[in-house]
Design an enzyme around this catalytic site. Sequence first.
Site: not given
Length: 423
Positions: A291-292, A334
């Site tokens: 996950d960003i 994301e």
Amino acid sequence: MAYPLGLHLLIRPLLTGPGTHPLTAAATLALALATLLRNNRLGTALAAMVLALMLLRLFLAEPSGPWLAALTPFPQALAKLNALGHSVALGELTALSLAASAAALLCYQAFRLTLSQLLAAFSLAVPQVAIVGYALGLNRFHGETSLTTVSMVIPLAMAILLCSAHRGGLRALLSPRVGGRVARLQLLLGFSIPFLTGFLLVNTVQHSPDLSLGILIVTVSQATVVLITVSAILYDQVDLGRRRYQRQLELLATKDALTLTYNRYALERRADQELARFHRHGPPLSALLVDIDHFKVINDTYGHGVGDLVLQRLAALMRSHCRCQDMVARWGGEEFVLLLPDTALEAAAQAAEKLRRLIAETDFSEQGVGLPVHISIGCAQLMANESFSDQLRRADAALYSAKRQGRNQVVCAEPSRPSLRQA
């Protein structure tokens, strides 16, 4: 107009050959008008009248009988022409062709399109017999059918046939696709090769009768080889195009359009395969949930277009970081999932840490981002009696722990199954 004007060359192109009977010209003109008025009652009446007249000629009347003589226009001009040589009569082949054309038109008006096409095709076969007779010098073939009659009947039958070009076999024959092109080529060869073979036989048998059978066998066999070879080439091209199109469809069905990574559907299919292999042979299977960090800030600060560029660059970095047997898929938003076959948890954690450092050290200024981009990763190894969904739940719990501990780090999932984090 040839009869009232005395244009004998149009009526009888060959001085000693047959001529076009006035009833033939009148029936052809009536069918041409009926074709133009095919959706009108007048067109139906004209076609039915011609069909009745031709059936009368075929089954009840003699070529020069009183019934036909009473119905024949321009009788005096016809009598003068008959006095000059070969008599002009309404032949059986001509009557048969016109009857088939009239019946085809009536079937079209009754929405029996397949039967209409068959009858129109049959009406074309009759003048074909006459053409063969004229070309090869076989007088018994063309009978009482003149060249003028042939030139009138063929366009008429073609016009009736093309009325239903949007349906049935004719649509397939006229199709712009390869199947239609193959069919048209086969039709051309099917007409031309036997015609040329007959021409050779007729000319050979007059000089060397023993050679005619050999020429027939060789010509037919070679024509068959050519036809099969050309068809095979064309069908291979069709199959090649079909396979290429199928690969494009598979690509669209399994890839994420933005990042060009695999989509969720493709990931679940691959996971089912790896899960079956795990249960058969027991190799380790690990998954990374990526996950960003603060991706919403990137979208809010620089816009969603820049956010898309960041996702594309991140996906490219992950693909370059993975092995050929690994799989990178976009899970949603994301979040990405990396599926690592034959990889235990410790090795998966090391790969995840290398990926985290790679992303942290990458300059995203080319994508328009002035801030560093970081990722958090949750790792989980598939356990016995566990589904892929259970494995991802544990990876998701580990990712949530990484977020709570400050982000930009890797956390491995516990062997036990934790409860789902709140949305």
